[in-house]
Design a protein around this motif. Sequence first.
Motif, PDB file in Angstrom:
ATOM      1  N   PHE A  91       0.836  -1.210   0.000  1.00 30.56           N
ATOM      2  CA  PHE A  91       0.000   0.000   0.000  1.00 30.56           C
ATOM      3  C   PHE A  91       0.865   1.252   0.000  1.00 30.56           C
ATOM      4  O   PHE A  91       2.023   1.228   0.422  1.00 30.56           O
ATOM      5  N   ASN A  95       0.956   0.583   5.806  1.00 23.28           N
ATOM      6  CA  ASN A  95      -0.078  -0.188   6.509  1.00 23.28           C
ATOM      7  C   ASN A  95       0.441  -1.436   7.199  1.00 23.28           C
ATOM      8  O   ASN A  95      -0.142  -2.521   7.099  1.00 23.28           O
ATOM      9  N   LEU A  96       1.529  -1.274   7.931  1.00 26.26           N
ATOM     10  CA  LEU A  96       2.001  -2.386   8.765  1.00 26.26           C
ATOM     11  C   LEU A  96       1.182  -2.403  10.053  1.00 26.26           C
ATOM     12  O   LEU A  96       0.614  -1.378  10.441  1.00 26.26           O
ATOM     13  N   VAL A  97       1.121  -3.572  10.700  1.00 23.78           N
ATOM     14  CA  VAL A  97       0.410  -3.637  11.992  1.00 23.78           C
ATOM     15  C   VAL A  97       1.305  -2.946  13.023  1.00 23.78           C
ATOM     16  O   VAL A  97       2.417  -3.403  13.290  1.00 23.78           O
ATOM     17  N   PRO A  98       0.835  -1.835  13.596  1.00 29.35           N
ATOM     18  CA  PRO A  98       1.739  -1.001  14.406  1.00 29.35           C
ATOM     19  C   PRO A  98       2.245  -1.644  15.691  1.00 29.35           C
ATOM     20  O   PRO A  98       3.270  -1.242  16.208  1.00 29.35           O
ATOM     21  N   VAL A  99       1.516  -2.658  16.194  1.00 25.71           N
ATOM     22  CA  VAL A  99       1.949  -3.252  17.466  1.00 25.71           C
ATOM     23  C   VAL A  99       2.864  -4.464  17.246  1.00 25.71           C
ATOM     24  O   VAL A  99       3.318  -5.073  18.214  1.00 25.71           O
ATOM     25  N   LEU A 100       3.122  -4.799  15.990  1.00 24.72           N
ATOM     26  CA  LEU A 100       4.014  -5.932  15.715  1.00 24.72           C
ATOM     27  C   LEU A 100       5.345  -5.408  15.188  1.00 24.72           C
ATOM     28  O   LEU A 100       5.390  -4.421  14.445  1.00 24.72           O
ATOM     29  N   PHE A 108       3.461 -12.857  10.517  1.00 24.57           N
ATOM     30  CA  PHE A 108       2.001 -12.914  10.634  1.00 24.57           C
ATOM     31  C   PHE A 108       1.382 -13.643   9.433  1.00 24.57           C
ATOM     32  O   PHE A 108       0.485 -14.479   9.572  1.00 24.57           O
ATOM     33  N   GLN A 111       1.995 -17.303   9.629  1.00 25.14           N
ATOM     34  CA  GLN A 111       1.152 -17.926  10.660  1.00 25.14           C
ATOM     35  C   GLN A 111      -0.261 -18.158  10.153  1.00 25.14           C
ATOM     36  O   GLN A 111      -0.813 -19.230  10.350  1.00 25.14           O
ATOM     37  N   ARG A 156       6.506  -8.502   3.559  1.00 29.27           N
ATOM     38  CA  ARG A 156       5.220  -9.090   3.949  1.00 29.27           C
ATOM     39  C   ARG A 156       4.450  -9.554   2.709  1.00 29.27           C
ATOM     40  O   ARG A 156       3.775 -10.585   2.726  1.00 29.27           O
TER      41      ARG A 156
ATOM     42  N   MET B   1      -1.950 -17.605  18.299  1.00 31.55           N
ATOM     43  CA  MET B   1      -1.003 -17.025  19.268  1.00 31.55           C
ATOM     44  C   MET B   1      -0.701 -15.566  18.915  1.00 31.55           C
ATOM     45  O   MET B   1      -0.647 -14.709  19.785  1.00 31.55           O
ATOM     46  N   MET B   2      -0.507 -15.348  17.582  1.00 32.41           N
ATOM     47  CA  MET B   2      -0.208 -13.982  17.122  1.00 32.41           C
ATOM     48  C   MET B   2      -1.417 -13.082  17.390  1.00 32.41           C
ATOM     49  O   MET B   2      -1.253 -11.921  17.742  1.00 32.41           O
ATOM     50  N   ILE B   3      -2.616 -13.646  17.233  1.00 29.61           N
ATOM     51  CA  ILE B   3      -3.842 -12.873  17.481  1.00 29.61           C
ATOM     52  C   ILE B   3      -3.871 -12.411  18.942  1.00 29.61           C
ATOM     53  O   ILE B   3      -4.163 -11.254  19.253  1.00 29.61           O
ATOM     54  N   ARG B   5      -1.318 -12.068  20.876  1.00 26.46           N
ATOM     55  CA  ARG B   5      -0.242 -11.085  21.086  1.00 26.46           C
ATOM     56  C   ARG B   5      -0.687  -9.702  20.595  1.00 26.46           C
ATOM     57  O   ARG B   5      -0.484  -8.690  21.267  1.00 26.46           O
ATOM     58  N   ILE B   6      -1.318  -9.681  19.413  1.00 29.06           N
ATOM     59  CA  ILE B   6      -1.786  -8.393  18.874  1.00 29.06           C
ATOM     60  C   ILE B   6      -2.845  -7.798  19.809  1.00 29.06           C
ATOM     61  O   ILE B   6      -2.823  -6.610  20.125  1.00 29.06           O
ATOM     62  N   ARG B   9      -1.204  -6.361  22.915  1.00 25.96           N
ATOM     63  CA  ARG B   9      -0.464  -5.111  22.654  1.00 25.96           C
ATOM     64  C   ARG B   9      -1.406  -3.976  22.272  1.00 25.96           C
ATOM     65  O   ARG B   9      -1.147  -2.817  22.587  1.00 25.96           O
ATOM     66  N   ASN B  10      -2.493  -4.331  21.572  1.00 25.32           N
ATOM     67  CA  ASN B  10      -3.458  -3.291  21.202  1.00 25.32           C
ATOM     68  C   ASN B  10      -4.031  -2.594  22.427  1.00 25.32           C
ATOM     69  O   ASN B  10      -4.306  -1.402  22.403  1.00 25.32           O
ATOM     70  N   ARG B  13      -1.978   0.315  23.458  1.00 24.55           N
ATOM     71  CA  ARG B  13      -1.706   1.400  22.498  1.00 24.55           C
ATOM     72  C   ARG B  13      -2.181   2.719  23.061  1.00 24.55           C
ATOM     73  O   ARG B  13      -1.570   3.747  22.884  1.00 24.55           O
ATOM     74  N   HIS B 297      -9.527   1.194   9.560  1.00 25.23           N
ATOM     75  CA  HIS B 297      -8.600   1.115   8.427  1.00 25.23           C
ATOM     76  C   HIS B 297      -7.647  -0.066   8.604  1.00 25.23           C
ATOM     77  O   HIS B 297      -7.375  -0.821   7.658  1.00 25.23           O
ATOM     78  N   GLU B 298      -7.187  -0.218   9.844  1.00 21.99           N
ATOM     79  CA  GLU B 298      -6.254  -1.311  10.146  1.00 21.99           C
ATOM     80  C   GLU B 298      -6.918  -2.676   9.920  1.00 21.99           C
ATOM     81  O   GLU B 298      -6.289  -3.599   9.381  1.00 21.99           O
ATOM     82  N   VAL B 301      -7.025  -3.346   6.273  1.00 26.26           N
ATOM     83  CA  VAL B 301      -5.719  -3.786   5.763  1.00 26.26           C
ATOM     84  C   VAL B 301      -5.510  -5.258   6.097  1.00 26.26           C
ATOM     85  O   VAL B 301      -5.061  -6.050   5.245  1.00 26.26           O
ATOM     86  N   MET B 302      -5.857  -5.631   7.320  1.00 22.00           N
ATOM     87  CA  MET B 302      -5.686  -7.028   7.721  1.00 22.00           C
ATOM     88  C   MET B 302      -6.526  -7.949   6.846  1.00 22.00           C
ATOM     89  O   MET B 302      -6.098  -9.038   6.464  1.00 22.00           O
TER      90      MET B 302
END
Lengths: 229, 410
Positions: A91, A95-100, A108, A111, A156, B1-3, B5-6, B9-10, B13, B297-298, B301-302
């Motif tokens: 993009f 648009n990276l995941v900011p907390v990773l 990610f 996974q 990514r 697991m990553m979910i 973790r996100i 951490r979220n 924020r 928006h995030e 993107v995901m």
Amino acid sequence: MSIVLTTDLKRVYESGATEVKAVNGVSLSVEAGEFTVLAGPSGSGKTTLLNLIGGLDRPTNGSVHLDGELLNDKSDDELTRARLFKIGFIFQAYNLVPVLSAYENVQFILQIQGVPDSEHAGRIMPLFEELGLSGLAQRLPGELSGGQQQRVAVARAIIGRPSIILADEPTANLDSESAVSLLNLMHRLNLEQKVTFLFSSHDSKVIDIAQRVISMRDGKVSDDIRKQQ
Amino acid sequence: MMILRIGWRNLWRNRRRTQLTMGAMIFACAMLVFSLGYYDGFLWSLINNATEKENGHVFIALPGYYANPTLEDACPEAISNQIPAVMKAEIKGVCPRLQAYALLSCGTDDENRTQPAQIVAVDYQAELANSKLASDIVTGSFLTGQEREILLGKGLARKIRADIGSEIIFFSSAADGSIASEILLVKGIFSSGENMRDASLAIMNLKAAQQLLVLEDRVHSHRLFLHNPMQAEEIASRLNAGQKSLEATPWQSIFPQIADILKVWLGVQLFTVAIYYAAMALITFNTMYMAFLERMHEFAVMQAIGLTRGLLAMLILCESIIMATASGLIGTAIGACVNLVLFYYPIDLSRWMESITWGGSSIQPILFCVPSLLSNLLPLLAMILLGFAVAALPTWRLYRLKPVEALREG
């Protein structure tokens, strides 16, 4: 072999009483290993076309085939899975995941693709090495420059070994030096690893480096030039 | 697991917002655990005050005695053969009692120092082992089994101006119609917190009373003390089914108002949970929904890079459940600690408040809590449930999210 094949593709938006034909009867194919740019002024339909090809939007008319599969009939979740395995997105705003961290942003994808954890480092670290990100793996996106973030976004996009990378104005937010560096990197990936790229851009640097330039105007393909290499 | 973790951490924020929300959730949960513990303590005190001093958990007497007590309707002092062996494990102890009315007089110079009194004669050893009668002594000491001892209620002692060691003239009629009189010595003065009771009650040794009232080897009632007061109805019903010569009455029949409260107790607790958490739900929902809207928006993107809506819903759920569970656990721990402290060290508020008599029992001005599994688990489970509930709307919005529109707007 065509990675992307669109036939008479149309996307019409309703804006009050008026209809906006963002994409208006586009038929094109993108072959494996191509480095193609959709060029044109703002509002010409480049991003909408990329969104339709990427399964983020649904056409009003016409069809999109990706890797031989028709996208039109797929459910939202099927389209998401298609994007996961067949498309890499880059993009304009990274648009990276900011907390990773940079590493985790790339990991990610592996996974959610279900790649065993034991294979992650073996696939990510060589790629980071190649993209000049080795020392930045543990940094969060906020701790990286724009150019570095976009390199992570490239990592990514390609880590999942997709059929095609769709990049929407990837250099628009970068300074000139970072933009050239990023373009060279993507060009090298295209040449060495035969990664197929489809850009939307009006940046002359991108157009200069592309093998094929598809020009768009008012939602239609106005020109399609393959350069001699 | 990553979910996970996100999600974790979220939450951090917007650290201040999460801290404030979790602080409110922890406070609500701790207050709720404390409130339920206090309610349980209140109810427990109410039942204990009604049963453990006066009536026991099951009242056993001749049929009809409870409704219409008379001096002559006495039953045998020994009833252990009437209690089935299998039931004995559930019974903590039995206190035989004899009840009569007498005139008590202190001194001889002033007739105002004579008062009618209700006499309760007890087996002091059985009472010490099972009831809380001895805990009411405020001056002097409890009965020791000597023949001429008597305990006076505080109000009664004041009326006849008696003190420890005073001679009391006991005057009554015995079961055979003869005159029963004796000089007794005040061994102790008690205060139960119920003024009416303390102004008219005297307690003496069972053997002495049996001799005076000509009721040898007989008593008017047996008070059964159970390990679990809630079994009283079942025990009474089994006793009544086994024999007809005696009638067993559970405390629930003696104190129907308290029994009625018990019937709706779970409802009261759930209602309390609902009240405490209603405002909490709105605060938490607001936080979750704000966090969701900020990240539309995030999420788009995901979705674009391949995360299904199911996994995204799981992410939202994770954040909400982590916040609710962590707050619930901390809040429950704090509330449970407060309850535990107040269980072992109740705070006496009698300096500022008086006891209230209600439903045949007394409500003492004591801040006392009972830590129970339900009062700890209910707020925790409700808090986790709240986590699911507040994630519902963001999840629903997520399922309607069109990534292309969110990407364009972002």
